[in-house]
Design a protein around this motif. Sequence first.
Motif: not given
Lengths: 167, 409
Positions: B137, B140, B146-148
């Motif tokens: 994570d 990325v 960004r991330t979710w």
Amino acid sequence: MGRVYKFGSGISTDAIMPGRYNVTTDFDSLRKGCFIEARPDFVATVQPGDIIVAGRNFGCGSSREHAPLSIKQNGIACVVAQGFARIFTRNATNIGLPIIRCAEVYDAVQEGDEMTVDIRTGVITSGGRTFAGEAPSGVALTIMEYGSLIEMIKARGWAALEEANVS
Amino acid sequence: MGTLAEEIFTQRLGREVHAGETVVADVDFAFAHDVTGPLAIKAFEQLDQPVWDPARIAFTFDHVMPANTVAAAELHRQIREFCAAQGVTNVLAEGICHQVLVEKGIAVPGGIVVGADSHSTTYGAMGCFATGLGSTDIGVTFATGRTWFRIPETVRVNVNGEPAPGVQAKDIALHVIRQVGAEGADYMAVEWGGETVSAMAMDERLTLCNLSVDFGGKAGMVEPDATTFAYTGGRGREVHVSNPRYIRTLEVDASAIRPQVAVHPAIDNVRDIDDVAGTPLDEVFIGSCTNGRLSDLALAAAMFEGREVSPRTRTVIVPSSRRVYLDTLERGYIETFARAGALVMNPGCGPCLGRQHGVLGPGENALSTSNRNYPGRMGSPEARIFLASPAVAAASALRGAITDPAEVN
């Protein structure tokens, strides 16, 4: 079809991969360190396709991705638990280690039992009985469709989640 | 309209969001350390793109610093090489990520921070949303910024009442964990408030938010106030709870809490100190991202002044950062520790994770001011770990057994 390795509740990432064994990014070293102290016979006896069954809060504690990686490197087909810690859930999903939440199966199976898990539907069968685990949904299902988070980002970027409008 | 977590994401996304929604959001800062970092780099490199913003990325050397094996040295080398290639200058070998990065000001009210370490919840003390993620994570996020997030439900903890002398934020957090269990806030944010929290200095708020992950919290948070903005020098944005709907509200009377001890082998196996007092100790550790800050070490120094620790107990003290170390040095605490017979280590994670600076042998008992007492966490799986406050730890070091600090002062 695989054999069941059964663990209790609150299995931490320290138990899966102690801090003395995760100072590496080498996948084979991580494979060898899996449950090295908590379950020293695990790596020697596990076969590809075997299944871990555990109680509540599997993978709690440290965020170390080395823990799910080590399980995956041992060929475990799926971890079925009554519950998973949050970061472990994300990590397993991101690297393509199937995990299924199921409350009932824990008390119904024993170490060494044969078990089959459908990682898409969550349906678990063992000893002629069938259990309804939770099928992957939302973000986890989307990532699973791409195989891993990295593959999803490479293919579509974050649009893969934004356009799917997952929740 | 919402909890602190909902309000922060509402500000960030420019539309009202509520618990249960999944969003992709920009983050303000992302980091990894010397053990999770190399795997994050491995993930990042598969994306074949540069880092999103080198100034908003950090790597810390703390979990195994200085390197004690060739393997650890190799991981450090990989990180330095990566940072040089990507222009990342925040390569910090001066203490624990969660203390050093707070001192560097990366977390401010209204912000969003992610880190490849579970105790990244600590930054929520600054009135931001901060959470721990795995290496992939974070790799990325290094590439995309960004991330979710699934916007979490929130458990509100209202703490009121004056704690008795010798009762600290650590005791309040362990008391809450005792009430709700190790999974009590799974997948949720924990909002700490009430008069007692409002009166707390930043050190203690950091302790509360740090321990929030140890009962499942995705984030630990304190609504920003004058104390927060004084700490950040006015940086950050106002964000406030507004007609929140909590999934659960806990009322804690701090005046009724005894010093708390989490007994091996689980964080929620918490007892009043009276139930475990007298347990002999082979090691006492004062430090960690939970309790290695200046106020913690000041308290230990006050108790050690003019005394010696028990010869049957090795007492390990680890300042959480270079700044804490220097402040401790200037105030004379380091000399006090040395004269008391304690071992003072370089800033970092110390023996918390069983890799350096006081690894436990089979059958040994340790009392630690850190946050985890899982079997094997600090060494042999046959060692027993007790978690408590710095006051309890200092008193126990002097007696060589678990001791109520009231007995020593």
